[in-house]
Design an enzyme around this catalytic site. Structure first.
Site, PDB file in Angstrom:
ATOM      1  CG  ASP A   1      -2.241   0.706   1.015  1.00  0.00           C
ATOM      2  OD1 ASP A   1      -2.222   1.703   0.292  1.00  0.00           O
ATOM      3  OD2 ASP A   1      -3.264   0.320   1.598  1.00  0.00           O
TER       4      ASP A   1
ATOM      5  CG  HIS B   1      -0.756   1.666  -3.317  1.00  0.00           C
ATOM      6  ND1 HIS B   1      -2.012   1.402  -2.851  1.00  0.00           N
ATOM      7  CD2 HIS B   1      -0.362   0.549  -3.983  1.00  0.00           C
ATOM      8  CE1 HIS B   1      -2.378   0.176  -3.229  1.00  0.00           C
ATOM      9  NE2 HIS B   1      -1.383  -0.363  -3.908  1.00  0.00           N
TER      10      HIS B   1
END
Ligand SMILES: *[C@@H]1O[C@H](CO)[C@@H](O)[C@H](O)[C@H]1NC(C)=O
Ligand SMILES: *[C@@H]1O[C@H](CO)[C@@H](O)[C@H](O)[C@H]1NC(C)=O
Length: 410
Positions: free
Chosen positions: A246, A272
């Protein structure tokens, strides 16, 4: 070339002065240098079994400004609290594993290790709260065992996260390290891997340093942000290498603003990206990101919010950033969740990009909320790859970019 006149020179120095004042105010206000591992109060050897009570006892009886030294072997443990002023030194070659028994983390609601409409069912693995000067040090490993089947279940923490995503519910998984309402906390050199959920969460804390930390968690892990300062101030993240499932770093602002943040000399692999958001309702400001390479992250430099969250993000600079294999090298997004409703307007102002090099093609997005509240961005010395996409809506952009990036490695 003509020499500038004295008037121009004065103007030039005034600009420099203003620029340097802004610069000085927009980073961690503390003087941060490489941490040192404090002297130890006790030395322990791991035997591969559950040693929660041994570890907690050692931490509780350790003198302030000292560390409990995990000298060799493997330790398995349930939740641990590091007391104020005390540290944990995980030496090179030592592994501290988070137990995969959800019952140990349960907050009393019998939720930990389940997928449910409600969450917050688990205590974190390592907790520091109301602590001053605590830390985790050393070249050893903290292994969250996110991919290992849970005791008494046929699923791992990550399987629960996957199931929750499909059902649009919440996985009740523990944070790996949570620091709350604390001051001057240090993470130095350690490797963190396989977190069941967010890996380092720093909330309502003034003074936090992550230096030389490695985070190494697979992309498939799901909701495993690397380092999340939330409602915190005076933060330094330096010389870290972060790969995860993430956001590599996500600066948020729950229950208070986040500001005075320096992110410097880091490398991000999968993940991310370098994010601000999504929870920025109380505002994020005074963030300096310098000397960052991103290799293979989905997003690069990202600010995200939507009309259900709002928030003002201002005084953010990104300087000396190199990216490769990044799909969205810059993404300033005020419509993060397309289905969000509400009237909270996200505003991004005084966002400056300096010396940015992007070696592979990608999509650059500057998506403001409205022409009344446009994104305000300055670009200096931006080199991107020919064939990239540039998407702008409700954005006031000064400066230019050139499609002339060359070279194959950062
Ligand atoms: C941040 O650090 C500076 C310098 O140590 C300090 O003066 C200031 O109070 C800190 N910020 C907050 C919010 O405490
Ligand atoms: C556990 O999961 C595996 C594969 O996901 C499946 O083959 C097996 O039947 C499951 N066992 C139980 C007891 O649910």
């Amino acid at each position: 070339m003509k020499h500038p006149g004295s008037c121009q020179m004065l103007g030039y120095f005034a600009v420099l002065l203003v620029a340097s004042l802004q610069y000085a105010a927009s980073r961690d206000l503390r003087q941060v240098s490489e941490p040192k591992i404090p002297a130890s109060c006790e030395s322990l050897k791991g035997n591969g079994g559950d040693e929660t009570s041994v570890l907690q006892k050692a931490l509780n009886s350790c003198a302030k400004d000292r560390v409990v030294h995990l000298a060799s072997g493997t330790f398995v443990s349930g939740p641990l609290t590091i007391p104020s002023g005390v540290g944990l030194w995980i030496d090179s070659g030592v592994v501290l594993k988070a137990s995969n028994n959800p019952k140990l983390y349960d907050t009393g609601k019998n939720l930990c290790g389940t997928v449910n409409k409600v969450y917050h069912g688990c205590k974190p693995f390592i907790h520091m709260t109301n602590a001053v000067g605590s830390g985790i040090y050393g070249k050893g490993i903290i292994d969250g065992q996110g991919g290992v089947k849970l005791t008494g279940k046929n699923q791992s923490w990550w399987d629960l996260a996957h199931e929750a995503k499909i059902k649009n519910e919440h996985q009740n998984n523990p944070f790996l390290i949570e620091i709350a309402n604390s001051r001057d906390i240090t993470l130095y050199q350690i490797t963190i891997k396989n977190g069941p959920n967010f890996q380092v969460v720093v909330s309502q804390t003034n003074g936090f340093t992550a230096w030389g930390v490695t985070i190494d968690t697979p992309a498939s892990a799901g909701n495993t942000d690397g380092i999340d300062p939330a409602g915190s101030q005076n933060i330094t993240i330096a010389h870290c290498s972060i790969s995860t499932g993430d956001d590599n770093v996500a600066i948020k602002a729950s229950n208070g603003p986040s500001r005075y943040i320096s992110v410097t000399n880091n490398h991000f692999g999968r993940g991310h990206g370098m994010s601000i958001g999504s929870d920025i309702n109380d505002g994020v400001s005074d963030v300096t990101v310098t000397t960052l390479t991103l290799d293979g992250t989905d997003n690069g430099l990202r600010i995200k919010s939507d009309r259900s969250r709002g928030g003002l993000v201002t005084g953010v600079s990104y300087t000396d950033v190199c990216m490769e294999k990044v799909a969205h090298p810059i993404i300033l997004d005020t419509d993060y969740s397309h289905t969000a409703t509400g009237n909270l307007i996200p505003e991004y102002r005084n966002i400056v990009f300096n010396n940015i090099k992007v070696l592979t093609t990608g999509t650059f997005t500057f998506d403001g909320f409205s022409d009344q509240k446009p994104i305000q961005v300055t670009l200096n010395n931006i080199h991107i790859k020919k064939g990239s996409k540039w998407v702008m809506k409700h954005a006031k952009i000064s400066g230019k970019y050139a499609e002339d990036a060359s070279g194959s490695r950062c």
